[in-house]
Design a protein around this motif. Structure first.
Motif, PDB file in Angstrom:
ATOM      1  N   GLN A   1       0.950  -1.044   0.035  1.00 34.62           N
ATOM      2  CA  GLN A   1      -0.113   0.049  -0.106  1.00 34.62           C
ATOM      3  C   GLN A   1       0.936   1.223   0.076  1.00 34.62           C
ATOM      4  N   LEU A   2       0.779   2.115  -0.820  1.00 37.10           N
ATOM      5  CA  LEU A   2       1.597   3.311  -1.211  1.00 37.10           C
ATOM      6  C   LEU A   2       0.777   4.572  -0.781  1.00 37.10           C
ATOM      7  N   LEU A   3       1.147   5.365   0.016  1.00 34.89           N
ATOM      8  CA  LEU A   3       0.453   6.630   0.319  1.00 34.89           C
ATOM      9  C   LEU A   3       1.529   7.655  -0.071  1.00 34.89           C
ATOM     10  N   LEU A   4       1.198   8.525  -1.000  1.00 36.71           N
ATOM     11  CA  LEU A   4       1.865   9.569  -1.583  1.00 36.71           C
ATOM     12  C   LEU A   4       1.427  10.814  -0.804  1.00 36.71           C
ATOM     13  N   LEU A   5       2.125  11.484   0.018  1.00 35.10           N
ATOM     14  CA  LEU A   5       1.533  12.669   0.829  1.00 35.10           C
ATOM     15  C   LEU A   5       2.026  13.962   0.470  1.00 35.10           C
ATOM     16  N   LYS A   6       1.233  14.912   0.472  1.00 34.51           N
ATOM     17  CA  LYS A   6       1.344  16.270   0.247  1.00 34.51           C
ATOM     18  C   LYS A   6       0.994  17.156   1.460  1.00 34.51           C
ATOM     19  N   PHE A   7       1.934  17.466   2.213  1.00 37.03           N
ATOM     20  CA  PHE A   7       1.598  18.075   3.393  1.00 37.03           C
ATOM     21  C   PHE A   7       1.166  19.513   3.211  1.00 37.03           C
ATOM     22  N   LYS A   8       0.526  20.019   4.267  1.00 31.89           N
ATOM     23  CA  LYS A   8       0.202  21.414   4.387  1.00 31.89           C
ATOM     24  C   LYS A   8       1.387  22.352   4.383  1.00 31.89           C
ATOM     25  N   PRO A   9       1.403  23.581   3.821  1.00 33.38           N
ATOM     26  CA  PRO A   9       2.780  24.135   3.628  1.00 33.38           C
ATOM     27  C   PRO A   9       3.044  24.754   5.065  1.00 33.38           C
ATOM     28  N   ASP A  10       2.238  24.934   5.906  1.00 32.25           N
ATOM     29  CA  ASP A  10       2.887  25.442   7.275  1.00 32.25           C
ATOM     30  C   ASP A  10       3.172  24.241   8.139  1.00 32.25           C
ATOM     31  N   VAL A  11       3.287  23.092   7.885  1.00 36.40           N
ATOM     32  CA  VAL A  11       3.467  21.799   8.732  1.00 36.40           C
ATOM     33  C   VAL A  11       4.916  21.985   8.632  1.00 36.40           C
TER      34      VAL A  11
ATOM     35  N   LEU B   1      -2.436  16.784   9.052  1.00 36.37           N
ATOM     36  CA  LEU B   1      -1.269  17.538   8.591  1.00 36.37           C
ATOM     37  C   LEU B   1      -1.225  17.538   6.980  1.00 36.37           C
ATOM     38  N   ILE B   2      -2.043  16.819   6.226  1.00 38.67           N
ATOM     39  CA  ILE B   2      -1.771  16.627   4.829  1.00 38.67           C
ATOM     40  C   ILE B   2      -2.986  17.617   3.990  1.00 38.67           C
ATOM     41  N   GLN B   3      -2.342  17.978   2.895  1.00 38.87           N
ATOM     42  CA  GLN B   3      -3.251  18.671   1.898  1.00 38.87           C
ATOM     43  C   GLN B   3      -3.663  17.757   1.006  1.00 38.87           C
ATOM     44  N   GLN B   4      -3.067  16.787   0.831  1.00 37.80           N
ATOM     45  CA  GLN B   4      -3.603  15.811  -0.244  1.00 37.80           C
ATOM     46  C   GLN B   4      -2.784  14.249   0.105  1.00 37.80           C
ATOM     47  N   VAL B   5      -3.520  13.278  -0.466  1.00 31.20           N
ATOM     48  CA  VAL B   5      -2.861  12.256  -0.346  1.00 31.20           C
ATOM     49  C   VAL B   5      -3.437  11.003  -1.436  1.00 31.20           C
ATOM     50  N   LEU B   6      -2.543  10.415  -2.088  1.00 26.85           N
ATOM     51  CA  LEU B   6      -2.802   9.362  -2.986  1.00 26.85           C
ATOM     52  C   LEU B   6      -2.418   8.238  -2.599  1.00 26.85           C
ATOM     53  N   ILE B   7      -3.717   7.368  -2.648  1.00 26.81           N
ATOM     54  CA  ILE B   7      -3.475   5.821  -1.962  1.00 26.81           C
ATOM     55  C   ILE B   7      -3.490   4.902  -3.315  1.00 26.81           C
ATOM     56  N   PHE B   8      -2.548   3.985  -3.322  1.00 22.95           N
ATOM     57  CA  PHE B   8      -2.605   3.022  -4.331  1.00 22.95           C
ATOM     58  C   PHE B   8      -2.003   1.653  -4.082  1.00 22.95           C
ATOM     59  N   ASP B   9      -3.017   0.583  -3.855  1.00 21.16           N
ATOM     60  CA  ASP B   9      -2.864  -0.841  -3.210  1.00 21.16           C
ATOM     61  C   ASP B   9      -2.115  -1.376  -4.555  1.00 21.16           C
ATOM     62  N   LEU B  10      -1.161  -1.883  -4.519  1.00 24.68           N
ATOM     63  CA  LEU B  10      -0.358  -2.574  -5.289  1.00 24.68           C
ATOM     64  C   LEU B  10      -0.155  -3.962  -5.285  1.00 24.68           C
ATOM     65  N   ASP B  11      -0.971  -4.905  -5.836  1.00 25.61           N
ATOM     66  CA  ASP B  11      -0.610  -6.249  -5.849  1.00 25.61           C
ATOM     67  C   ASP B  11       0.678  -6.756  -6.592  1.00 25.61           C
ATOM     68  N   VAL B  12       1.631  -6.967  -5.778  1.00 26.82           N
ATOM     69  CA  VAL B  12       2.878  -7.603  -5.997  1.00 26.82           C
ATOM     70  C   VAL B  12       2.855  -9.111  -6.083  1.00 26.82           C
ATOM     71  N   SER B  13       1.827  -9.858  -5.664  1.00 32.68           N
ATOM     72  CA  SER B  13       2.043 -11.280  -5.934  1.00 32.68           C
ATOM     73  C   SER B  13       1.677 -11.759  -7.118  1.00 32.68           C
ATOM     74  N   LYS B  14       1.221 -11.031  -8.078  1.00 31.21           N
ATOM     75  CA  LYS B  14       1.190 -11.572  -9.289  1.00 31.21           C
ATOM     76  C   LYS B  14       2.425 -11.248 -10.285  1.00 31.21           C
ATOM     77  N   SER B  15       2.548 -12.371 -11.259  1.00 32.56           N
ATOM     78  CA  SER B  15       3.960 -12.514 -11.823  1.00 32.56           C
ATOM     79  C   SER B  15       3.976 -11.317 -12.843  1.00 32.56           C
ATOM     80  N   ALA B  16       5.004 -10.870 -13.137  1.00 29.61           N
ATOM     81  CA  ALA B  16       5.022  -9.918 -14.150  1.00 29.61           C
ATOM     82  C   ALA B  16       5.173 -10.770 -15.494  1.00 29.61           C
TER      83      ALA B  16
END
Length: 122
Positions: free
Chosen positions: A4-14, A86-101
């Protein structure tokens, strides 16, 4: 296996110390059942498409069900609440890495990063 990837953009004053402290405490989730690992860190900014996301949290879990279990854990709920303040924006991505490439022998070639164009479906 899920990452699970959480990409975080914090508020400018944090303040950086608040960010650092919260991300450090996020590592404590490894004591929660089914949390295999937690990684946190800043964006090193090597890509022009970062969209001001300054930090990321990557949580490794055995399956999708573990995500739901984690989200009801009191420690997670507390940390998520603090993070939301604390965050202004978050992007959440649940990546299934059990599948073969894709397999090259079957003709499924994954393009190299420099071969992918913005807006292209791979």
């Amino acid at each position: 296996m899920i990452k699970q990837l959480l990409l975080l953009k914090f508020k400018p004053d944090v303040e950086y110390d608040k960010i650092s402290s919260l991300l450090e405490r996020w590592h404590g989730l490894t004591s929660v059942e089914n949390v295999l690992s937690v990684e946190t860190g800043p964006n090193v900014g090597l890509d022009q498409y970062e969209h001001d996301f300054s930090h990321a949290i990557v949580t490794k879990l055995p399956n999708k069900e573990a995500i739901q279990s984690l989200q009801s854990n009191p420690t997670y709920v507390q940390l998520a609440s603090e993070l939301n303040d604390l965050i202004q924006q978050v992007l959440i991505f649940d990546l299934d890495v059990s599948k073969s490439a894709p397999n090259k022998k079957e003709g499924n070639k994954v393009p190299a990063r420099n071969e992918i164009k913005v807006g292209q479906t791979v």
